[in-house]
Design a protein around this motif. Structure first.
Motif, PDB file in Angstrom:
ATOM      1  N   ALA A 162     -11.248  -0.242  -2.949  1.00 37.69           N
ATOM      2  CA  ALA A 162     -10.774   1.116  -2.652  1.00 37.69           C
ATOM      3  C   ALA A 162     -10.598   1.275  -1.146  1.00 37.69           C
ATOM      4  N   PRO A 163      -9.650   2.135  -0.742  1.00 40.36           N
ATOM      5  CA  PRO A 163      -9.397   2.305   0.705  1.00 40.36           C
ATOM      6  C   PRO A 163     -10.630   2.802   1.465  1.00 40.36           C
ATOM      7  N   ASN A 164     -11.461   3.678   0.834  1.00 37.87           N
ATOM      8  CA  ASN A 164     -12.585   4.254   1.559  1.00 37.87           C
ATOM      9  C   ASN A 164     -13.707   3.251   1.799  1.00 37.87           C
ATOM     10  N   ARG A 165     -13.662   2.113   1.136  1.00 38.99           N
ATOM     11  CA  ARG A 165     -14.678   1.076   1.355  1.00 38.99           C
ATOM     12  C   ARG A 165     -14.201   0.039   2.383  1.00 38.99           C
ATOM     13  N   ALA A 166     -13.137   0.380   2.986  1.00 37.62           N
ATOM     14  CA  ALA A 166     -12.515  -0.630   3.849  1.00 37.62           C
ATOM     15  C   ALA A 166     -13.417  -1.037   5.015  1.00 37.62           C
ATOM     16  N   SER A 167     -14.262  -0.120   5.464  1.00 33.65           N
ATOM     17  CA  SER A 167     -15.030  -0.420   6.667  1.00 33.65           C
ATOM     18  C   SER A 167     -16.334  -1.159   6.377  1.00 33.65           C
ATOM     19  N   ASP A 168     -16.640  -1.372   5.089  1.00 34.08           N
ATOM     20  CA  ASP A 168     -17.930  -2.005   4.776  1.00 34.08           C
ATOM     21  C   ASP A 168     -18.012  -3.438   5.266  1.00 34.08           C
ATOM     22  N   GLU A 169     -16.986  -4.182   5.009  1.00 38.11           N
ATOM     23  CA  GLU A 169     -17.004  -5.578   5.455  1.00 38.11           C
ATOM     24  C   GLU A 169     -15.725  -5.884   6.234  1.00 38.11           C
ATOM     25  N   GLN A 170     -15.871  -6.815   7.151  1.00 41.83           N
ATOM     26  CA  GLN A 170     -14.746  -7.170   8.022  1.00 41.83           C
ATOM     27  C   GLN A 170     -13.912  -8.246   7.349  1.00 41.83           C
ATOM     28  N   ILE A 171     -12.693  -7.876   6.991  1.00 42.50           N
ATOM     29  CA  ILE A 171     -11.748  -8.835   6.408  1.00 42.50           C
ATOM     30  C   ILE A 171     -10.780  -9.241   7.526  1.00 42.50           C
ATOM     31  N   PRO A 172     -10.511 -10.521   7.683  1.00 41.67           N
ATOM     32  CA  PRO A 172      -9.558 -10.923   8.729  1.00 41.67           C
ATOM     33  C   PRO A 172      -8.192 -10.275   8.528  1.00 41.67           C
ATOM     34  N   ASP A 173      -7.487 -10.055   9.646  1.00 41.58           N
ATOM     35  CA  ASP A 173      -6.178  -9.399   9.610  1.00 41.58           C
ATOM     36  C   ASP A 173      -5.107 -10.431   9.960  1.00 41.58           C
ATOM     37  N   ARG A 184       2.014   0.252   0.403  1.00 41.72           N
ATOM     38  CA  ARG A 184       1.839   1.158   1.545  1.00 41.72           C
ATOM     39  C   ARG A 184       0.385   1.573   1.735  1.00 41.72           C
ATOM     40  N   LEU A 185      -0.402   1.435   0.708  1.00 41.45           N
ATOM     41  CA  LEU A 185      -1.825   1.744   0.854  1.00 41.45           C
ATOM     42  C   LEU A 185      -2.460   0.846   1.921  1.00 41.45           C
ATOM     43  N   ASN A 186      -1.843  -0.293   2.137  1.00 37.89           N
ATOM     44  CA  ASN A 186      -2.334  -1.226   3.166  1.00 37.89           C
ATOM     45  C   ASN A 186      -1.548  -1.104   4.468  1.00 37.89           C
ATOM     46  N   HIS A 187      -0.738  -0.031   4.564  1.00 39.12           N
ATOM     47  CA  HIS A 187       0.104   0.174   5.749  1.00 39.12           C
ATOM     48  C   HIS A 187       1.059  -1.003   5.950  1.00 39.12           C
ATOM     49  N   LEU A 188       1.545  -1.517   4.865  1.00 35.87           N
ATOM     50  CA  LEU A 188       2.469  -2.651   4.922  1.00 35.87           C
ATOM     51  C   LEU A 188       3.561  -2.438   3.890  1.00 35.87           C
ATOM     52  N   SER A 189       4.757  -2.903   4.224  1.00 36.84           N
ATOM     53  CA  SER A 189       5.810  -2.940   3.205  1.00 36.84           C
ATOM     54  C   SER A 189       5.608  -4.224   2.414  1.00 36.84           C
ATOM     55  N   PHE A 190       6.349  -4.384   1.315  1.00 35.00           N
ATOM     56  CA  PHE A 190       6.170  -5.568   0.468  1.00 35.00           C
ATOM     57  C   PHE A 190       6.536  -6.842   1.249  1.00 35.00           C
ATOM     58  N   ALA A 191       7.630  -6.761   2.003  1.00 38.75           N
ATOM     59  CA  ALA A 191       8.049  -7.937   2.777  1.00 38.75           C
ATOM     60  C   ALA A 191       6.995  -8.285   3.840  1.00 38.75           C
ATOM     61  N   GLU A 192       6.411  -7.238   4.450  1.00 40.41           N
ATOM     62  CA  GLU A 192       5.386  -7.486   5.467  1.00 40.41           C
ATOM     63  C   GLU A 192       4.120  -8.043   4.837  1.00 40.41           C
ATOM     64  N   LEU A 193       3.843  -7.587   3.630  1.00 42.98           N
ATOM     65  CA  LEU A 193       2.644  -8.068   2.942  1.00 42.98           C
ATOM     66  C   LEU A 193       2.689  -9.588   2.759  1.00 42.98           C
ATOM     67  N   VAL A 244      -4.090   1.376  13.500  1.00 44.03           N
ATOM     68  CA  VAL A 244      -4.025   1.294  12.036  1.00 44.03           C
ATOM     69  C   VAL A 244      -4.678  -0.009  11.578  1.00 44.03           C
ATOM     70  N   THR A 245      -5.460   0.077  10.495  1.00 48.73           N
ATOM     71  CA  THR A 245      -6.040  -1.136   9.908  1.00 48.73           C
ATOM     72  C   THR A 245      -5.143  -1.568   8.755  1.00 48.73           C
ATOM     73  N   ARG A 246      -4.552  -2.747   8.914  1.00 48.89           N
ATOM     74  CA  ARG A 246      -3.658  -3.233   7.847  1.00 48.89           C
ATOM     75  C   ARG A 246      -4.480  -3.999   6.804  1.00 48.89           C
ATOM     76  N   GLY A 247      -3.930  -4.010   5.589  1.00 51.41           N
ATOM     77  CA  GLY A 247      -4.588  -4.756   4.513  1.00 51.41           C
ATOM     78  C   GLY A 247      -5.959  -4.234   4.174  1.00 51.41           C
TER      79      GLY A 247
END
Length: 1435
Positions: free
Chosen positions: A232-243, A33-42, A334-337
């Motif tokens: 860590a979640p707070n570093r999420a905006s440093d680099e662009q990871i594809p979604d 859930r930290l990635n705003h995803l359930s396990f199946a969605e992950l 929401v930013t997933r992953g």
């Protein structure tokens, strides 16, 4: 069907994939859930294997699986509700619209060029969602769980214990009878243990140690350590990871109605009595039951119970749209992953590979072997099922029963361990791992078993999958068995009443048929499944059927359009307004402009309605406009409905922009080219005896011939006013401009004079249209006197009354299918340039009893004579195309149009304005009748006018009197019963001798050099001041020909102040006079033998006048009285009446004829005055006691007018050649001898009885005598048509015109007269010879010297002469030669010798004459006198 992203070979394997359940601990779920995803969605983006997979079939043959995909989902113990699936599908379709600016494919089929979107992504989304959301059922195992992932976190206190709890929970769900859902493939479900490790916060060594423990307990093949959350979640905006999740979750975000941003909803748990708070996907407010998460109790598609339950299909558009909007909002914010790195992505991908390779596929392979072994043992066969299939299928076939013969046994259920279900299980397993050969064999076997047992639901499932397997078999060993699918669909639909399964069959079969280009069969299949239970499904299938028709080898365009309309209708019922509008718009391309007006109307009406619902108001207006402007074949009620709908929509559009420009209205039609523009005031109606000049008005029809006549009259008047020259700037005045007039110049309007524009409206509808507040729309550029712009352009928006006054018609009703003209006025108050742009009005219809959609009359509208339902303010422009140019070569080769400026008048300074009134103007006259009327000239402007003239083609019809007369009384009433002539009372003359007077033609406006047609009107001081009026007498004379005569008068006048743009004005009047026959006068003139009273030198003439009353009794004329006969000539005059009788009054009753004989003598004038003077001598011979002075008005006027028109008639002229000049002179001199220029005027009165009153009418007839002995008539005689001659084919000889005069002309040179005693007494007994003296008078009639030969030797042989007794002899000289000077008289003294008594004719001398100075001898015997008889008596 439309083109799809996936081929059918990709679609089917992706739709049927191995299903894996996931059961997570709370801690494990928290980590994902930290990635705003359930396990199946992950796992979802990584669930397709990137490499080929190998497995062995029961025969130990290697089987390759390509592109295998697995479906992992959370365990849910409640089956999805149909309503929820319906809402989900509805939202998926409404959320998927055609991309903006998408370039459509252009398909050309026959005459059609259609823009059609080749793909239908909404259908593909619907199909994918539909296939994924199908609930698991007992008769098939394709979507039953094959395995279960048990997921715990490395951060838990006792992970191993958590795994055992999860395992127990899974076992309980699968084997406890309380849970009928979810479905599991086999009792021995594969359990795969996954340890989730959070890299950033977890203890890696602990995780490794736990994993080692797991491997020892569950084996290396049954467990896996998955490391995630590497940042860590707070570093999420440093680099662009594809979604990679967006394309899956965006598409299915609506499907995930459990979206966690929407907040929780209360749901009752079916298992636990303590109803816990659960969110839709049970992820937020999870409540532990025995320490386990309770998140699988409710299906993700469970309906939101705190909202309103929705209809399966027809959910309201607004709700579905808002849910889509919210979902988008939820998903985009929401930013997933966010905690995952690319390494984590690879780890997840690797995890799926490991699970599939080491866990799932070995499990499936083992299960297939077990099932195969069970089946072999059940059948008691020595060989495996796989190797025996050939025998089964090729052996003797049992005839299958048709569906209709089978009983409705869809309710039959097999126990889970039933051998038939084992075959089906094995078939499904083989199908899931793409082993289609083995799958087909098993399905075929199962199908037979099910049909034998009449288990129809199971049989239909086996048939469906057998058909798909047969199609997907590699190498295509057998054709696609479409009849299997047909049977399955029929069974599902008719026997099992399961439309969901039937729909799946149709979707799969249609795709297969499409891939084989069997579009016709695919379309039939799709149409067959349309039904009333689901509008959305029907709409989508109908749309795909339409695409099938257009994609055929020979596109069926009309079928495409028809099914698109049906699809649009069903989309509309399903609440999919945008899709409905799109379908109708695409179909419209086919129906448009092909004459299918009712279909076109229906489509446009629907497009209008849908566009209005979607607030696309401009499109709505455009669609409704089309319904109204096409020649509609609808009924009146339907048209009225269309019109009211249109007005309602238009009104809404206008309310959005009340201050915007006025919209263009489509109704009524305006025929712009028929627009007429009239400059000036309307004609005044007749007021008693006063009749206004007809001038020109909009009520008159255009006549090119009369238009040309008026033009010629005006040109003539202008030429006279400009001393015979037409100025180069002259342009004929045009008061009324229409499509026939020359509109290439800017017309001129005058300040303070109205401009009337006649607009031709046509109502094409069967319902009346009411236009209110109708007026013209204009633009005005004011100018000063020098022509400079003085202000900005004024436009007619609110009205500028100080510049241009505008007339408003408050109500203008046009009935159904009526053409009607409206005359709209402008009143220019300033000089400048005016541009009439169009008309502005409120369009409405009359209040009827019908209302559309409950729209009745709106409040606040004025009601006049007619009550309005509703009206909209708008405009229509008047755009007139000029004439096609065809002068230069360039214009002839291209299509160019000239300007038409009839709506762009230039307003000029004030001009005088004349009005003319006719008083006592007759409508019927006798031929030749003289009537006195009065004309009133009124200047109604503020400028004085001058130079007033009248021009007419028939100047002999009227006169204003000559300059010599004093003006007659101005009041018409004073002279009502008086004669029109100027008369003098005389005593009764004894001998009927003529009374002589003279007058000059100059006095009557017909002097030399001046043309006759332009007659100046004798205004006092030649000026008519503003507001002044003057009455003048006008004498009229009925034309000589009977019938109806149209006589055109053109009154020409100028302003005292010279205007640069307009120098003159004209006023037209057309008088219609009906004439009836009166008298016919014939006259001849011949030489008199009498030579007494010879002072005039040149002899006398006798004039014979025959008067016949040709009047018919209908006219009411009792009799005609000959009042007076007058002559008028420069050279001759009547002297006296010869046959004067006792009866002084010569009366002629009906059809009577009278004969008069007069003696004419030469006028006594000096020689030099004869040639130079224009004076005519008038001689009156009166039969009563009242002399009409013929040299005064109006008698002389009409005489001169008729003389002038006579002179204008063409006469034969001699051709002039210099060498023949002398001969021509001679001819002319000889001709002049027989010419007489004598004019006879017969004046008469007619007594008419009308309404028991006796009226006296007066009149005069003219006869012009040119030649001696030639009969002349008062009016031209009708020529007999020449007889038809045979056509001659030869060249005529070139004959020169002979200049030799005729014998008749030559014989008139000398006039002879014998003077002798009428009787002579001679005593023959005394003297035998009797000598009688005879004088022969020779008179030269010509003005040249004439040589004369008198021959007395002539012996007559004529029978008349032989009748006289005997003969006599001339004594003395027998031939005399002498020369007579001009008009000289000579006497010869002769002697006649007689020997007997008797009567003798002395007229025997022959006289020959020739002109003295001519070489050529035109010597001709002169006319003999009348017989000269002498009586010889014996004394």
């Amino acid at each position: 069907m439309a083109q799809c992203v996936q081929s059918v070979q990709e679609l089917i394997p992706d739709s049927f994939v191995p299903c894996v359940a996931a059961l997570c601990s709370d801690e494990a779920e928290r980590l994902t859930r930290l990635n705003h995803l359930s396990f199946a969605e992950l796992l979802k983006p990584f669930s397709r294997l990137t490499s080929e997979v190998h497995m062995r079939d029961p025969n130990n043959q290697l089987h390759i699986i390509k592109n295998l995909k697995i479906a992992v989902s959370n365990i849910v113990t409640q089956p999805p509700q149909p309503g929820a699936i319906g809402k989900l599908l509805n939202d998926v379709v409404s959320g998927c619209q055609p991309a903006e600016g998408l370039v459509a494919n252009v398909i050309t089929a026959g005459d059609y060029d259609l823009n059609i979107s080749a793909t239908t992504p909404w259908f593909e989304s619907y199909r994918e969602t539909f296939l994924q959301s199908m609930p698991a059922s007992d008769h098939e195992f394709l979507n039953h769980y094959l395995a279960c992932m048990l997921v715990a976190s490395s951060g838990e206190a006792e992970p191993m214990e958590q795994f055992s709890k999860l395992s127990q929970e899974q076992h309980r769900i699968q084997h406890n009878s309380d849970y009928s859902y979810p479905k599991w493939f086999i009792p021995n479900t594969l359990k795969y243990y996954v340890l989730l490790h959070d890299v950033t916060s977890g203890d890696e060594q602990r995780a490794e140690s736990i994993y080692e423990e797991m491997k020892q307990k569950y084996g290396t093949q049954g467990c896996y350590l998955l490391k995630i959350n590497s940042r860590a979640p707070n570093r999420a905006s440093d680099e662009q990871i594809p979604d990679p999740w967006s394309q899956y979750l965006q598409k299915n975000s609506i499907q995930n109605q459990e979206s966690y941003e929407d907040g929780p909803c209360t749901l009752p748990s079916s298992k636990n009595s303590d109803s816990n708070l659960l969110s839709l996907d049970g992820l937020d407010n999870e409540v532990k039951v025995d320490g386990l998460p309770n998140n699988f109790r409710v299906h993700p598609l469970q309906l939101d119970q705190c909202g309103d339950p929705l209809n399966t299909d027809g959910s309201d558009h607004a709700k579905s749209a808002s849910s889509v909007h919210e979902t988008k909002k939820a998903s985009t914010g929401v930013t997933r992953g966010a905690c995952l790195t690319l390494t984590d992505h690879d780890r997840i991908r690797q995890f799926i590979q490991e699970f599939t390779f080491r866990g799932l596929l070995p499990h499936i392979e083992k299960t297939i072997r077990q099932l195969n072994d069970q089946l072999i043992s059940r059948k008691g066969l020595s060989r495996s099922l796989f190797s025996a299939t050939k025998k089964w299928f090729s052996g003797s076939k049992v005839p299958e029963k048709s569906i209709n013969e089978l009983k409705s046994t869809s309710g039959l259920l097999y126990p889970p361990e039933a051998p038939e279900l084992q075959i089906r299980k094995m078939a499904d397993l083989c199908f899931l791992v793409q082993h289609y050969d083995l799958a087909y064999s098993c399905y075929h076997t199962a199908k037979k078993d099910f049909l034998n047992d009449q288990a129809m639901l199971y049989a239909a499932g086996a048939l469906e999958m057998a058909a798909v397997s047969a199609f997907l078999q590699p190498g295509a060993p057998r054709p696609y068995p479409a009849h299997y699918m047909d049977t399955a669909i029929q069974t599902y639909r008719d026997i099992c009443k399961n439309m969901v399964l039937a729909e799946r069959c149709v979707l799969l079969s249609a795709e297969i048929l499409k891939s084989q280009s069997k579009y016709s069969e695919a379309a039939a299949l799709l149409i067959r499944l349309t039904s009333e239970d689901s509008d959305l499904r029907s709409a989508l299938l109908l749309e795909q059927a339409a695409h099938c028709f257009i994609n055929m080898k020979s596109p069926m365009v009309r079928k495409y359009a028809f099914h698109m309309i049906l699809a649009g209708h069903r989309f509309s019922k399903a609440g999919q307004k945008k899709h409905a509008l799109r379908c109708y718009c695409q179909a419209m391309q086919v129906y448009k402009g092909k004459g299918w007006s009712l279909a076109e109307d229906h489509i446009n009406f629907t497009i209008g309605r849908q566009s209005y619902t979607l607030r696309q108001l401009d499109n709505a207006v455009s669609a409704f406009r089309h319904i109204l402007i096409n020649e509609s074949k609808q009924s009146a009620a339907q048209q009225g409905a269309f019109l009211r709908e249109y007005l309602y929509v238009y009104k809404n559009v206008n309310q959005l922009s009340p201050d915007g420009p006025l919209p263009q209205l489509p109704l009524p039609y305006i025929n712009s080219s028929a627009t007429r523009v009239f400059f000036g005031h309307d004609r005044r109606p007749a007021d008693g005896e006063k009749q206004a000049a007809t001038h020109i008005s909009l009520d008159q029809e255009y006549d090119s011939e009369s238009s040309q006549q008026w033009r010629e009259l005006e040109e003539h008047a202008v030429a006279v006013a400009n001393k015979g020259v037409i100025p180069s700037s002259f342009y004929p005045t045009q008061y009324c401009l229409n499509s026939y007039s020359d509109n290439s110049r800017f017309p001129l309007a005058v300040v303070e004079e109205p401009i009337t524009v006649e607009v031709a409206f046509r109502n094409p509808l069967k319902v009346p249209l009411l236009l209110s507040d109708l007026s013209l729309l204009w633009k005005f550029q004011p100018k000063d006197a020098s022509g400079k712009d003085i202000e900005k352009v004024r436009e007619r928006v609110t009205g500028e009354p100080e510049m241009i006054g505008t007339e408003v018609i408050s109500e203008f009703l046009i009935n159904s299918e009526e053409s009607k003209v409206a005359r709209l006025k402008l009143f220019p108050h300033h000089i400048g340039e005016l541009h009439i742009l169009g008309v502005v009005y409120n369009l409405g219809t009359i209040q009827g009893s019908v209302t559309v959609d409950g729209i009745g009359a709106l409040p606040g509208y004025h009601t006049g004579k007619h009550s309005l339902t509703m009206s909209v303010r708008g405009r229509q422009d008047l755009e007139i195309q000029g004439p096609r140019l065809n002068n230069t070569k360039e214009e002839k080769t291209s299509v160019k149009y000239g300007p038409d400026r009839r709506l762009d008048p230039i307003v000029t300074e004030e001009m005088p304005l004349l009005e003319v009134f006719f008083i006592h103007f007759p409508t019927g006259l006798l031929c030749g009748e003289i009537r006195k009327a009065y004309v009133e000239f009124v200047n109604v402007s503020k400028c004085p006018l001058t130079g007033l003239k009248v021009v007419s083609k028939r100047p002999e019809f009227f006169t204003f009197g000559g300059n010599t007369d004093a003006l007659t009384p101005l009041s018409p009433s004073t002279s009502e019963h008086c004669s029109a002539y100027k008369t003098v009372v005389t005593g009764s003359p004894s001998t009927g001798t003529a009374l002589v007077s003279s007058a000059s033609s100059v006095d009557f406006g017909t002097g030399t050099g001046q043309q006759l047609e332009a007659i100046p009107v004798p205004l006092p001081d030649s000026v008519l001041l503003p507001g002044a009026s003057v009455q003048l007498p006008m004498w009229l004379r009925g034309p000589d020909e009977e019938g109806v005569h149209e006589i055109n008068f053109l009154f020409y006048y100028e302003s005292v102040k010279k205007q640069p743009k307009r120098r003159h004005r004209v006023l037209r009047h057309t008088a219609v006079i009906c004439t009836s026959r009166s008298l016919n006068v014939r006259a001849t003139v011949c030489r008199s033998n009498s030579l007494e009273d010879e002072e005039g030198r040149g002899g006398n003439m006798l004039v014979f006048v025959d008067v016949e009353n040709t009047n018919t009794s209908e006219a009411g004329v009792k009799e005609f009285h000959m009042v007076q006969v007058s002559s008028s000539s420069k050279y001759w005059q009547l002297h006296k009446s010869v046959n004067i009788s006792e009866n002084k009054d010569a009366k002629l009753a009906s059809r009577e004829k009278g004969k008069f004989c007069f003696k004419a003598v030469r006028c006594k004038q000096k020689e030099d005055a004869i040639q130079s003077s224009e004076k005519y001598t008038f001689a009156d011979i009166i039969f009563g006691n009242e002399q009409i002075i013929s040299s005064a008005s109006p008698c002389a006027d009409f005489f001169y007018r008729s003389l002038s028109s006579e002179l204008k008639k063409p006469h034969d002229e001699l051709s002039a050649h210099p060498e023949k000049h002398a001969a021509e002179d001679a001819v002319r001199l000889i001709e002049k001898c027989s010419e007489v220029d004598l004019n006879i005027v017969v004046l008469w009165k007619a007594y008419v009885v009308e309404d028991n009153k006796q009226l006296i009418l007066e009149g005069q007839h003219h006869v012009v005598l040119h030649t001696v002995g030639k009969e002349a008539f008062s009016h031209s005689q009708k020529q007999e048509p020449p007889e038809m001659e045979l056509l001659k084919f030869f060249r005529p000889e070139n004959t020169t015109v002979s200049t030799r005069p005729s014998v008749e002309q030559l014989s008139n040179l000398i006039k002879t007269s014998l003077h002798y005693p009428e009787s002579f007494h001679h005593p023959f007994h005394q003297k035998s010879l009797c000598l009688v003296p005879v004088t022969l008078l020779l008179s030269n009639c010509s003005k040249a010297d004439v040589d004369v030969i008198v021959d007395l030797r002539h012996k007559t042989t004529s029978p008349e002469a032989l009748e006289t007794h005997g003969s006599f002899t001339w004594l003395g000289q027998t031939q005399y030669k002498l020369q007579l000077k001009s008009q000289e008289t000579h006497s010869l003294q002769l002697k006649a010798c007689f020997v007997h008594t008797g009567v003798y004719n002395l007229g025997t001398p022959r006289v020959f004459a020739r002109l003295s100075d001519q070489v050529t001898v035109f010597e001709t015997s002169q006319q003999n006198s009348m017989p000269a008889l002498i009586i010889i008596n014996n004394a």
